[in-house]
Scaffold this active site. Sequence first.
Site, mmCIF file in Angstrom:
data_model
loop_
_atom_site.group_PDB
_atom_site.id
_atom_site.type_symbol
_atom_site.label_atom_id
_atom_site.label_comp_id
_atom_site.label_asym_id
_atom_site.label_seq_id
_atom_site.Cartn_x
_atom_site.Cartn_y
_atom_site.Cartn_z
ATOM 1 C CB SER A 1 50.996 30.054 46.015
ATOM 2 O OG SER A 1 49.651 30.418 45.755
ATOM 3 C CD GLU A 2 51.507 28.831 52.630
ATOM 4 O OE1 GLU A 2 51.134 30.006 52.886
ATOM 5 O OE2 GLU A 2 52.360 28.230 53.314
ATOM 6 C CG HIS B 1 53.935 35.995 39.913
ATOM 7 N ND1 HIS B 1 53.676 35.443 41.146
ATOM 8 C CD2 HIS B 1 55.069 36.722 40.058
ATOM 9 C CE1 HIS B 1 54.609 35.830 42.010
ATOM 10 N NE2 HIS B 1 55.458 36.604 41.373
ATOM 11 N N GLY B 2 51.578 33.882 36.772
ATOM 12 C CA GLY B 2 50.711 33.606 35.643
ATOM 13 C C GLY B 2 50.462 34.813 34.756
ATOM 14 C CG ASN B 3 47.374 37.384 35.311
ATOM 15 O OD1 ASN B 3 46.770 37.196 34.266
ATOM 16 N ND2 ASN B 3 46.872 37.039 36.490
ATOM 17 C CD GLU C 1 49.498 36.943 39.069
ATOM 18 O OE1 GLU C 1 49.668 37.635 38.038
ATOM 19 O OE2 GLU C 1 49.182 35.745 39.039
ATOM 20 N NE ARG C 2 44.190 41.459 36.704
ATOM 21 C CZ ARG C 2 43.084 40.924 36.210
ATOM 22 N NH1 ARG C 2 43.127 39.707 35.662
ATOM 23 N NH2 ARG C 2 41.936 41.564 36.253
ATOM 24 C CG HIS D 1 54.265 31.030 41.522
ATOM 25 N ND1 HIS D 1 53.278 30.270 42.120
ATOM 26 C CD2 HIS D 1 53.643 32.163 41.101
ATOM 27 C CE1 HIS D 1 52.133 30.911 42.091
ATOM 28 N NE2 HIS D 1 52.322 32.063 41.472
ATOM 29 N N GLY D 2 55.600 27.453 41.393
ATOM 30 C CA GLY D 2 54.852 26.277 41.811
ATOM 31 C C GLY D 2 53.598 26.668 42.585
ATOM 32 N N GLY E 1 47.437 37.874 43.938
ATOM 33 C CA GLY E 1 48.014 39.136 43.506
ATOM 34 C C GLY E 1 49.360 39.411 44.171
ATOM 35 N NE ARG F 1 52.272 34.047 44.149
ATOM 36 C CZ ARG F 1 51.976 35.268 44.550
ATOM 37 N NH1 ARG F 1 52.401 35.707 45.734
ATOM 38 N NH2 ARG F 1 51.251 36.081 43.780
#
Length: 207
Positions: free
Chosen positions: A13-14, A158-160, A88-89, A10-11, A23, A61
């Site tokens: 996030s806030e 998400h990253g994880n 996400e994790r 995702h781009g 998370g 997100r």
Amino acid sequence: MSGTLVLVRHGQSEWNLKNLFTGWRDVDLTELGHAEAKEAGAKLKARGLKFDIAFTSSLIRAQKTCQHILDAVGQSDLETIRDQALNERDYGDLSGLNKDDARKKWGEEQVHVWRRSYDVPPPGGESLKDTGARVWPYYLHDLQPHVLRGGTVLVAAHGNSLRALIMALDGKSGEEIVRLELGTGVPVIYKLNADSTVASKEVLEGA
């Protein structure tokens, strides 16, 4: 027959912007995050990619990133599956904390272990290994069949959760995968053979 799997984190996030552990907290994209997601879509459109189905997490997100990409490639109404398996994790007790404040509370070394070890979870949360334990079966049962039939599949997550997928696809060790940095809004394109092995991989970084 080969299929195509496109992974996009995702781009921004806030809470990425505020340096907070996010998370499973459901926070929105920043203005930059929206722009990153749209740019990812523009890159994929420039490659002439059209998707057969899209998958994303239950978090806004990732969902908005997915929709920006589909809008960009002219597939706004494409079937999109949302599932917590791609979330996400879960950072547990760290969720919502500033990363610098967490280091002050638990110490630099302990927070580094929680963030960058493969199998040590933070209090009340998941390790990357735990994340993979839900992501990989979901991929095998729900995503991979579309790819192996020759389809083109978009995954905005998400990253994880994406690290967990890439670990298996690339055959990386736990130690290797925790060092992998995934840029926000950067598409990763896999071509998979009919036997599910990776034929090629391309990361669409830069302009």
